[in-house]
Write a protein that holds these residues in place. Structure first.
Motif, PDB file in Angstrom:
ATOM      1  N   THR A   1      -5.568  -7.102  -0.564  1.00 45.17           N
ATOM      2  CA  THR A   1      -5.121  -5.909  -1.140  1.00 45.17           C
ATOM      3  C   THR A   1      -6.348  -4.923  -1.602  1.00 45.17           C
ATOM      4  O   THR A   1      -6.409  -3.655  -1.509  1.00 45.17           O
ATOM      5  CB  THR A   1      -4.343  -6.249  -2.437  1.00 45.17           C
ATOM      6  OG1 THR A   1      -3.118  -6.641  -1.881  1.00 45.17           O
ATOM      7  CG2 THR A   1      -3.987  -5.090  -3.143  1.00 45.17           C
ATOM      8  N   GLU A   2      -7.213  -5.435  -2.201  1.00 41.42           N
ATOM      9  CA  GLU A   2      -8.365  -4.618  -2.903  1.00 41.42           C
ATOM     10  C   GLU A   2      -9.222  -4.026  -1.545  1.00 41.42           C
ATOM     11  O   GLU A   2      -9.513  -2.951  -1.704  1.00 41.42           O
ATOM     12  CB  GLU A   2      -9.552  -5.497  -3.537  1.00 41.42           C
ATOM     13  CG  GLU A   2      -8.674  -5.650  -5.088  1.00 41.42           C
ATOM     14  CD  GLU A   2      -8.357  -7.304  -4.714  1.00 41.42           C
ATOM     15  OE1 GLU A   2      -7.772  -7.609  -3.700  1.00 41.42           O
ATOM     16  OE2 GLU A   2      -8.272  -7.939  -5.926  1.00 41.42           O
ATOM     17  N   HIS A  54      -9.420   4.769  -0.412  1.00 40.82           N
ATOM     18  CA  HIS A  54     -10.333   5.502  -1.438  1.00 40.82           C
ATOM     19  C   HIS A  54     -11.516   6.120  -0.856  1.00 40.82           C
ATOM     20  O   HIS A  54     -11.793   7.157  -1.080  1.00 40.82           O
ATOM     21  CB  HIS A  54     -10.758   4.336  -2.629  1.00 40.82           C
ATOM     22  CG  HIS A  54     -11.334   5.094  -3.679  1.00 40.82           C
ATOM     23  ND1 HIS A  54     -12.849   4.923  -3.740  1.00 40.82           N
ATOM     24  CD2 HIS A  54     -11.147   5.857  -4.589  1.00 40.82           C
ATOM     25  CE1 HIS A  54     -13.375   5.455  -4.723  1.00 40.82           C
ATOM     26  NE2 HIS A  54     -12.202   6.170  -5.336  1.00 40.82           N
ATOM     27  N   CYS A  80      -1.797  -1.254   8.669  1.00 39.85           N
ATOM     28  CA  CYS A  80      -0.927  -1.693   7.778  1.00 39.85           C
ATOM     29  C   CYS A  80       0.403  -1.784   8.071  1.00 39.85           C
ATOM     30  O   CYS A  80       1.139  -2.736   7.763  1.00 39.85           O
ATOM     31  CB  CYS A  80      -0.842  -0.599   6.477  1.00 39.85           C
ATOM     32  SG  CYS A  80      -2.342  -0.680   5.458  1.00 39.85           S
ATOM     33  N   ASN A 103      -0.759   4.489  -1.767  1.00 36.90           N
ATOM     34  CA  ASN A 103      -2.044   4.872  -1.050  1.00 36.90           C
ATOM     35  C   ASN A 103      -1.565   5.818   0.040  1.00 36.90           C
ATOM     36  O   ASN A 103      -2.029   6.734   0.393  1.00 36.90           O
ATOM     37  CB  ASN A 103      -2.861   3.753  -0.626  1.00 36.90           C
ATOM     38  CG  ASN A 103      -3.903   3.431  -1.765  1.00 36.90           C
ATOM     39  OD1 ASN A 103      -4.422   4.191  -2.380  1.00 36.90           O
ATOM     40  ND2 ASN A 103      -3.981   2.303  -2.166  1.00 36.90           N
ATOM     41  N   ILE A 117      -4.947   0.575  -6.740  1.00 37.03           N
ATOM     42  CA  ILE A 117      -4.359  -0.833  -6.439  1.00 37.03           C
ATOM     43  C   ILE A 117      -3.257  -1.174  -7.037  1.00 37.03           C
ATOM     44  O   ILE A 117      -3.116  -1.142  -8.319  1.00 37.03           O
ATOM     45  CB  ILE A 117      -5.441  -1.870  -6.861  1.00 37.03           C
ATOM     46  CG1 ILE A 117      -6.882  -1.362  -6.364  1.00 37.03           C
ATOM     47  CG2 ILE A 117      -5.188  -3.296  -6.560  1.00 37.03           C
ATOM     48  CD1 ILE A 117      -8.102  -2.457  -6.575  1.00 37.03           C
ATOM     49  N   ASP A 118      -2.165  -1.561  -6.364  1.00 37.49           N
ATOM     50  CA  ASP A 118      -0.818  -1.784  -6.799  1.00 37.49           C
ATOM     51  C   ASP A 118      -0.868  -3.177  -7.342  1.00 37.49           C
ATOM     52  O   ASP A 118      -1.078  -4.209  -7.090  1.00 37.49           O
ATOM     53  CB  ASP A 118       0.207  -1.836  -5.461  1.00 37.49           C
ATOM     54  CG  ASP A 118       1.582  -1.566  -6.147  1.00 37.49           C
ATOM     55  OD1 ASP A 118       1.862  -2.373  -6.930  1.00 37.49           O
ATOM     56  OD2 ASP A 118       2.397  -1.031  -5.458  1.00 37.49           O
ATOM     57  N   SER A 160      -7.216  -0.965  -0.101  1.00 40.24           N
ATOM     58  CA  SER A 160      -6.854   0.035  -1.095  1.00 40.24           C
ATOM     59  C   SER A 160      -8.293   0.681  -1.069  1.00 40.24           C
ATOM     60  O   SER A 160      -8.563   2.059  -1.312  1.00 40.24           O
ATOM     61  CB  SER A 160      -6.568  -0.736  -2.476  1.00 40.24           C
ATOM     62  OG  SER A 160      -5.424  -1.281  -2.443  1.00 40.24           O
ATOM     63  N   ASN A 161      -9.586   0.339  -0.939  1.00 44.10           N
ATOM     64  CA  ASN A 161     -10.769   0.466  -0.953  1.00 44.10           C
ATOM     65  C   ASN A 161     -10.921   1.454   0.410  1.00 44.10           C
ATOM     66  O   ASN A 161     -11.674   2.421   0.095  1.00 44.10           O
ATOM     67  CB  ASN A 161     -11.756  -0.399  -1.295  1.00 44.10           C
ATOM     68  CG  ASN A 161     -13.424   0.265  -1.462  1.00 44.10           C
ATOM     69  OD1 ASN A 161     -13.590   0.792  -2.453  1.00 44.10           O
ATOM     70  ND2 ASN A 161     -14.273   0.010  -0.486  1.00 44.10           N
ATOM     71  N   LEU A 194      -9.920   4.809  -7.304  1.00 44.82           N
ATOM     72  CA  LEU A 194      -9.180   3.761  -6.560  1.00 44.82           C
ATOM     73  C   LEU A 194      -7.884   3.204  -7.078  1.00 44.82           C
ATOM     74  O   LEU A 194      -7.381   3.057  -8.217  1.00 44.82           O
ATOM     75  CB  LEU A 194     -10.077   2.471  -6.764  1.00 44.82           C
ATOM     76  CG  LEU A 194      -9.658   1.302  -5.868  1.00 44.82           C
ATOM     77  CD1 LEU A 194      -9.706   1.561  -4.232  1.00 44.82           C
ATOM     78  CD2 LEU A 194     -10.770   0.278  -6.210  1.00 44.82           C
ATOM     79  N   GLN A 250       0.789  -1.339  -0.050  1.00 43.21           N
ATOM     80  CA  GLN A 250      -0.064   0.044  -0.022  1.00 43.21           C
ATOM     81  C   GLN A 250       0.942   1.446   0.099  1.00 43.21           C
ATOM     82  O   GLN A 250       0.299   2.087   0.564  1.00 43.21           O
ATOM     83  CB  GLN A 250      -0.997   0.024   1.143  1.00 43.21           C
ATOM     84  CG  GLN A 250      -1.997  -0.980   1.225  1.00 43.21           C
ATOM     85  CD  GLN A 250      -2.868  -1.016   0.047  1.00 43.21           C
ATOM     86  OE1 GLN A 250      -3.151   0.067  -0.388  1.00 43.21           O
ATOM     87  NE2 GLN A 250      -3.408  -2.178  -0.193  1.00 43.21           N
TER      88      GLN A 250
END
Length: 691
Positions: free
Chosen positions: A106-107, A114, A94, A44, A156-157, A110-111, A154, A41
């Motif tokens: 991950t998603e 966001h 994190c 982000n 996401i790596d 990340s959300n 959004l 992350q």
């Protein structure tokens, strides 16, 4: 509390901005000074810290001005404090949490970043920059931040997604059950992936295992069996990889916790083969109870893994706690640890240890059924067969054997057989089909009327698990189960039985004909409303989802209203402990579809302020249903609700924000509601002019 504070300040005419600004500066500096940021992350976190640094400059400049601020700025600053505090907790999580679990989520993580950026933008919507005496540079930077936050995308790596996909493929290959297809781990690739997320030394691996175990403890408290099982699979995988990647390193004997032993009623298993005694068995492959190599590892409710025979003996001797942690077990289900079993099989092959002998001894237990020891062996064998997805004929034999016990056994044997069918029906669609074909459903329906609360609970839960297979829904209804299920829902011997009865009604009502048949029972919907009032948080959620499913059929809406669901659902919107806000909103939105429902909802004096708050802080689905309710309340004679919206200073900015950035459904309904409110304003204005 953060929401209520500004309104109290404004109403009193007193604006104590000093402590609020000090808190904002302090928490912003805490976020900006965070060091050793995690590998995952990165984008982000770094982007979020840059945004907070910019806001920190704004807070410091406002603090230097030292003059009263407009009320809207107090509201904005309070909202920003809430968001920045959540940013701090997210980044800290994190940093301190498991890297592997973070990679798997991950998603989701990340959300979360966001959502927080979008909330920053929403808070800045009400910041009156033109009324603040700040420098032009700061003003331009805040305006730019505001615009960026409103249209942020959004992040996401892709590297993290690739790492996760490669790791899952390696684990899946290693978990392959077929001996011909069974793959051996590419440890060089595993080490490369682990290096990429910061695991480079044995100490890193040990710390990662500790963080994963802490996550298990956290998740086990909520009863999340699937999540706990997934995390345990990761623990087993990391432990095994560490033992092979660093096989030349000396293990640190002081880092292992000494497991607790069973009482004198338990005996150590001396069946471990001599070959396993001559090999250094990895500690993660040893049962914490017997200290021997596990034959059939299973996970208990606390998240710890044991050998099935040892933990079954512990539980059957009357214990209800985890031997290792001492934590009370919230359920007695034994969840197979597939990943650990696969790793153990590979290790046994490499060290010439015949693990298959243990499996054979378990399967032979099916033939023993008369004595108490035979029943325990049957229990282990049945659950083991379902867990390792053995041949269909073996499952069929087991199901027929257990159905026979349901039909002719004593109450104690019926209770045990119903429990075994409950577990067997939990694992796969094939098992659910086979159990139904063995004739279990009519006998389970009969047991719903048992005076033994455990028999009743096991029977209704077994039917719930069987109903997941669509063909079984018809069979369960045809067996006359619904009246008995409603009886358990109304007055079951245990709360779990009542809650699982509600879940069974939800499952059965997935079929339209069942919605009609269940709704036609005069006791069904009132019983669900009763559980909505009296149940645990999980039970209230089961009841709300079942009511929603039934209310999809228009004829059932009136019955839901008559049963008194509306005021109860409104009350639950304010109950954070119940945690069913979205479910309650969904039911209320459905009930707008009947005139009685709309009239009952309009009677609530507290609903509109709650819905305005949910427009700001609710989930995406919650915002959609909140707008649906507000729009429905404002239409067709809802001028009073429209006026209440217009005089609330938060409603219009929230609706404008959703009209610009909400989901497609939310944007469409927000636009419609804004147009309606605009017409209401014009109408009021014209009336005043006419006067």
């Amino acid at each position: 509390m953060a929401v209520a504070l500004p309104s109290m300040i404004v109403s009193s005419g007193f604006l104590p901005t000093g402590s609020l600004l000090e808190s904002l500066v302090h928490i912003s500096n805490e976020v900006c000074s965070m060091e050793k940021l995690p590998i995952l992350q990165v984008r982000n976190i770094s982007t979020m810290i840059r945004r907070i640094k910019l806001l920190s400059s704004l807070f410091e400049e406002i603090q230097d001005i030292n003059r009263p601020l407009p009320p809207s700025s107090i509201l904005c600053l309070t909202e920003l404090f809430s968001v920045i505090r959540r940013v701090k907790f997210l980044i800290q999580g994190c940093k301190d949490g498991s890297s592997l679990w973070g990679l798997m989520q991950t998603e989701y993580i990340s959300n979360q970043f966001h959502v927080l950026v979008k909330e920053l933008g929403s808070a800045l919507d009400i910041l009156p920059l033109s009324l603040l005496n700040i420098s032009a540079d700061i003003r331009e930077q805040v305006e730019l931040l505001h615009k960026q936050a409103k249209r942020v995308e959004l992040i996401i790596d892709l590297r993290d997604l690739q790492r996760r996909e490669e790791l899952l493929q390696l684990m899946a290959s290693n978990n392959e059950k077929s001996s011909k297809k069974k793959g051996f781990l590419d440890f060089a690739k595993v080490e490369e992936i682990f290096n990429g997320i910061g695991l480079r030394t044995p100490q890193d691996y040990d710390e990662e295992i500790s963080r994963l175990e802490a996550e298990v403890e956290k998740q086990a408290g909520t009863g999340g069996l699937i999540v706990v099982s997934n995390i345990n699979n990761l623990i087993s995988f990391v432990s095994y990889c560490k033992s092979l990647i660093f096989r030349d390193h000396e293990p640190d004997q002081n880092t292992k916790e000494e497991p607790k032993k069973l009482s004198s009623t338990s005996t150590k298993n001396h069946d471990t083969s001599s070959s396993s005694q001559s090999v250094n068995v990895p500690d993660e492959f040893r049962c914490p109870i017997s200290l021997d190599l596990m034959r059939d590892p299973v996970i208990v409710a606390s998240g710890h893994t044991y050998d099935r025979n040892s933990i079954a003996q512990w539980i059957n001797s009357g214990h209800h706690t985890c031997p290792k942690s001492g934590q009370r077990l919230i359920h007695m289900a034994l969840i197979p640890n597939y990943a650990l079993k696969s790793l153990m099989e590979q290790w046994c092959q490499e060290n010439d240890i015949p693990l298959e002998e243990a499996t054979a001894s378990l399967l032979s237990g099916l033939e023993r059924s008369d004595s108490k020891r035979g029943q325990v062996a049957d229990t282990a064998a049945v659950d083991h067969i379902s867990a390792v997805k053995a041949a269909a004929d073996a499952v069929k034999m087991t199901a027929e054997f257990l159905v026979g016990k349901l039909a002719t056994g004593s109450p104690e044997i019926q209770r045990q057989a119903a429990y075994e069918l409950r577990l067997l029906a939990k694992t796969s669609m094939d098992n659910r089909r086979i159990i139904a074909e063995a004739g279990a459903i009519p006998f389970l329906v009969t047991l719903l009327s048992s005076q033994d609360p455990r028999i009743q609970e096991n029977a209704v839960t077994a039917l719930l698990n069987l109903s997941i297979f669509n063909n079984n829904k018809v069979l369960i209804m045809a067996a006359g189960a619904i009246d008995s299920v409603i009886g358990v829902l109304e007055s079951g011997g245990t709360m779990e039985a009542r809650e699982n009865a509600a879940a069974a009604i939800f499952s059965l009502s997935m079929i339209d004909d069942c919605k009609v048949a269940i709704g036609a029972r005069p006791r069904a919907i009132p019983a669900l409303v009763g559980l909505l009032r009296e149940g645990t948080p999980a039970g209230k959620k089961d009841a709300a989802t079942a009511i929603f499913n039934l209310a999809v059929y228009n004829a059932n809406k009136l019955a839901v209203v008559v049963a008194g669901a509306v005021p109860l659902l409104v009350e639950l919107l304010m109950d954070d402990k119940a945690a069913i806000t979205d479910d309650a909103l969904a039911v209320l939105a459905l009930l707008l579809g009947c005139s009685e429902g709309l009239e009952e909802i309009r009677k609530s004096k507290i609903l509109v302020p709650i819905l305005i708050d949910l427009l700001r802080f609710g989930s995406a689905k919650g915002k959609e249903n909140s707008i649906t309710l507000l729009l429905g309340l404002c239409k067709d004679g809802g001028e009073e609700v429209a006026r209440r919206l217009l005089i609330n200073p938060r409603s219009i900015p929230c609706l404008q924000s959703l009209a610009a950035d909400g989901s497609l459904k939310a944007r469409r309904k927000a636009d419609a509601l804004l147009r309606l409110l605009n017409r209401c304003c014009l109408h009021s204005h014209n009336q005043l002019v006419g006067l």
